[in-house]
Design a protein around this motif. Sequence first.
Motif, mmCIF file in Angstrom:
data_model
loop_
_atom_site.group_PDB
_atom_site.id
_atom_site.type_symbol
_atom_site.label_atom_id
_atom_site.label_comp_id
_atom_site.label_asym_id
_atom_site.label_seq_id
_atom_site.Cartn_x
_atom_site.Cartn_y
_atom_site.Cartn_z
ATOM 1 N N ASN A 169 0.261 14.181 -6.268
ATOM 2 C CA ASN A 169 -0.781 15.115 -5.822
ATOM 3 C C ASN A 169 -0.384 16.002 -4.642
ATOM 4 O OD1 ASN A 169 -2.670 13.997 -7.711
ATOM 5 N ND2 ASN A 169 -2.879 12.246 -6.335
ATOM 6 N N GLY A 170 0.824 15.821 -4.101
ATOM 7 C CA GLY A 170 1.244 16.626 -2.951
ATOM 8 C C GLY A 170 1.107 15.868 -1.641
ATOM 9 N N HIS A 171 1.867 16.292 -0.626
ATOM 10 C CA HIS A 171 1.949 15.552 0.636
ATOM 11 C C HIS A 171 0.725 15.719 1.532
ATOM 12 C CE1 HIS A 171 6.634 15.781 0.210
ATOM 13 N NE2 HIS A 171 6.055 15.092 -0.747
ATOM 14 N N ASN A 172 -0.122 16.697 1.237
ATOM 15 C CA ASN A 172 -1.282 16.941 2.102
ATOM 16 C C ASN A 172 -2.532 16.182 1.662
ATOM 17 O OD1 ASN A 172 0.161 18.780 3.725
ATOM 18 N ND2 ASN A 172 -0.147 20.407 2.207
ATOM 19 N N VAL A 173 -2.450 15.484 0.540
ATOM 20 C CA VAL A 173 -3.591 14.693 0.052
ATOM 21 C C VAL A 173 -3.704 13.426 0.901
ATOM 22 C CG1 VAL A 173 -4.555 13.501 -1.971
ATOM 23 C CG2 VAL A 173 -3.217 15.584 -2.264
ATOM 24 N N LYS A 174 -4.937 12.940 1.113
ATOM 25 C CA LYS A 174 -5.135 11.779 1.999
ATOM 26 C C LYS A 174 -4.583 10.477 1.403
ATOM 27 C CE LYS A 174 -8.558 9.651 4.996
ATOM 28 N NZ LYS A 174 -9.973 9.485 5.316
ATOM 29 N N ASN B 280 3.469 7.028 -4.583
ATOM 30 C CA ASN B 280 3.272 7.568 -5.933
ATOM 31 C C ASN B 280 2.172 8.636 -5.933
ATOM 32 O OD1 ASN B 280 5.230 5.853 -6.885
ATOM 33 N ND2 ASN B 280 3.794 4.256 -7.499
ATOM 34 N N CYS B 281 1.127 8.397 -5.122
ATOM 35 C CA CYS B 281 0.018 9.354 -5.011
ATOM 36 C C CYS B 281 0.505 10.670 -4.401
ATOM 37 C CB CYS B 281 -1.099 8.739 -4.161
ATOM 38 S SG CYS B 281 -2.437 9.870 -3.754
ATOM 39 N N VAL C 238 0.841 -1.200 0.000
ATOM 40 C CA VAL C 238 0.000 0.000 0.000
ATOM 41 C C VAL C 238 0.878 1.253 0.000
ATOM 42 C CG1 VAL C 238 -1.519 1.397 1.489
ATOM 43 C CG2 VAL C 238 -2.078 -0.988 1.035
ATOM 44 N N ALA C 239 2.004 1.203 0.745
ATOM 45 C CA ALA C 239 2.906 2.360 0.849
ATOM 46 C C ALA C 239 3.479 2.745 -0.521
ATOM 47 C CB ALA C 239 4.041 2.065 1.825
ATOM 48 N N VAL C 240 3.697 1.750 -1.397
ATOM 49 C CA VAL C 240 4.186 2.041 -2.757
ATOM 50 C C VAL C 240 3.148 2.873 -3.508
ATOM 51 C CG1 VAL C 240 4.831 1.029 -4.985
ATOM 52 C CG2 VAL C 240 5.634 -0.023 -2.858
ATOM 53 N N LYS C 241 1.887 2.425 -3.429
ATOM 54 C CA LYS C 241 0.804 3.133 -4.124
ATOM 55 C C LYS C 241 0.613 4.544 -3.550
ATOM 56 C CE LYS C 241 -3.879 2.309 -5.812
ATOM 57 N NZ LYS C 241 -5.043 1.405 -5.802
ATOM 58 N N TYR D 155 9.257 11.197 2.131
ATOM 59 C CA TYR D 155 8.403 11.232 0.947
ATOM 60 C C TYR D 155 9.222 11.156 -0.337
ATOM 61 C CZ TYR D 155 4.462 12.658 3.887
ATOM 62 O OH TYR D 155 3.466 12.686 4.841
ATOM 63 N N GLU D 156 10.437 11.708 -0.292
ATOM 64 C CA GLU D 156 11.280 11.760 -1.488
ATOM 65 C C GLU D 156 12.670 11.214 -1.167
ATOM 66 O OE1 GLU D 156 10.089 12.575 -4.344
ATOM 67 O OE2 GLU D 156 8.194 13.489 -3.724
ATOM 68 N N PRO D 157 13.415 10.670 -2.143
ATOM 69 C CA PRO D 157 12.969 10.415 -3.509
ATOM 70 C C PRO D 157 11.952 9.270 -3.542
ATOM 71 C CG PRO D 157 15.172 9.534 -3.181
ATOM 72 C CD PRO D 157 14.820 10.260 -1.919
ATOM 73 N N PHE D 158 10.796 9.516 -4.144
ATOM 74 C CA PHE D 158 9.680 8.566 -4.066
ATOM 75 C C PHE D 158 10.034 7.206 -4.667
ATOM 76 C CE2 PHE D 158 9.103 9.820 -8.407
ATOM 77 C CZ PHE D 158 8.380 8.805 -9.017
ATOM 78 N N TRP D 159 10.870 7.184 -5.736
ATOM 79 C CA TRP D 159 11.222 5.915 -6.382
ATOM 80 C C TRP D 159 12.060 5.034 -5.450
ATOM 81 C CZ3 TRP D 159 16.429 5.131 -6.694
ATOM 82 C CH2 TRP D 159 17.241 6.266 -6.613
ATOM 83 N N LEU D 160 12.895 5.689 -4.610
ATOM 84 C CA LEU D 160 13.721 4.921 -3.666
ATOM 85 C C LEU D 160 12.858 4.369 -2.524
ATOM 86 C CD1 LEU D 160 16.612 4.028 -3.128
ATOM 87 C CD2 LEU D 160 16.959 6.113 -1.784
ATOM 88 N N ILE D 161 11.877 5.165 -2.073
ATOM 89 C CA ILE D 161 10.931 4.692 -1.044
ATOM 90 C C ILE D 161 10.144 3.507 -1.598
ATOM 91 C CG2 ILE D 161 9.046 5.367 0.504
ATOM 92 C CD1 ILE D 161 11.546 7.050 0.936
#
Length: 481
Positions: A155-160, A150-151, A144-147, A319-325
């Motif tokens: 869409n920004g860090h404040n989106v649910k 990417n979200c 779920v954390a992968v999905k 949160y970043e780099p998102f590809w490494l997370i």
Amino acid sequence: MEKKKSMSVEQSYTDHEIGDINKNFDDDGREKRSGTWMTGSAHIITAVIGSGVLSLAWAIAQLGWVAGPAVLMAFSFITYFTSTMLADCYRSPDPVTGKRNYTYMEVVRSYLGGRKVQLCGLAQYGNLIGITIGYTITASISMVAVKRSNCFHKNGHNVKCATSNTPFMIVFAIIQIILSQIPNFHNLSWLSILAAVMSFCYASIGVGLSIAKAAGGGEHVRTTLTGVTVGIDVSGSEKVWRTFQAIGDIAFAYAYSTVLIEIQDTLKAGPPSENKAMKRASLVGVSTTTFFYMLCGCVGYAAFGNDAPGNFLTGFGFYEPFWLIDFANVCIAVHLVGAYQVFCQPIFQFVESQSAKRWPDNKFITGEYKIHVPCCGEFSINFLRLVWRTSYVVVTAVVAMIFPFFNDFLGLIGAASFWPLTVYFPIEMHIAQKKIPKFSFTWTWLKILSWACFVVSIVAAAGSVQGLITSLKDFKPFQAP
């Protein structure tokens, strides 16, 4: 004379055949074991370094710079010390030439007997079942954390970015149904090595990101010698409960005694003897684990301070780099695929061996059927194995879906099984094996160690119960995390 001669030739041919057969079987008549201390240490690392390594920053934050690393080192020593005792009990009565014991329960039966055998079985298999359910939840959280990562990137860090765990639990269960058809531990070494590599990958990524965060400056983080501060970070009662939970988390983070005997049963006969090879595997496994635990715990605490999240990869400490997370969370999921197998194989083998003993002539239970798998060669199918193992995986997945807060309950199971399996039984069997006299110096300090760990189990259980009550109060069913 002719008849006698032909009999002599026939007898000599049979002896030759037996010599060839003996090369393929061990002293107990089972298929020759081929494991080494390297495959043993891979199994241990796979079993021990769970994704819980990423929550050690939280545990260190509760205890602080002094007690945190000290508790980590203390439990690494205790775990290695008691595992060497348990390794000597694989054979009985002599650790090198005695009769093999294939499971922890058989070891306890050989040395202690009585009601202690049932207590061992209850603690061991209850813990193993709990771990497999917990791993189903944890693997789905990583997926779920992968999905979500990417979200957040899009869409920004404040989106649910709410996402349900259930589809990912189903995917994990399907993978486990396929892998569960691997007959036994002896065929699992490749999966354990892959899982161990994955654990190094995500632990290294976690450490690297933490170092970058700590070195990069930015917002000021507060760390203290005694951990979270009463009146600033937490209340007095919260500090006590969290300290109990942190000590328990660290103690259970090392425990692999539930599968130690089963791992040792994969090692080939000497030289070196199985107990020496297992001790070496334990030293490598525990040392490697302690190194990563220290790095992840201390560097993570330095990066996040007293506000360290429960898991800094799935809890979005980064949160970043998102590809490494994303890559790190995929590594966690792949590692848990292997770890699930390491912990469920003893359950599978216990049920199957008991069934075979009770109904030896039933073809459904004992029959093996060869099928040809393209690109993989011949594969052996057993109907009991197919039905029972598939059912087990399905049931654990369903329980994981119904109780997504089960990981809090897992702390309680860990508290209940840590003392008997990791400390009490190894010490009692060592005393029985070496015939250590009562009230001698060695007997006394071994008993003191055992009772001290019993107290740790009690306080950790209390902390887990308090955490479970809090989770139940906050739990909202059928809501995506």
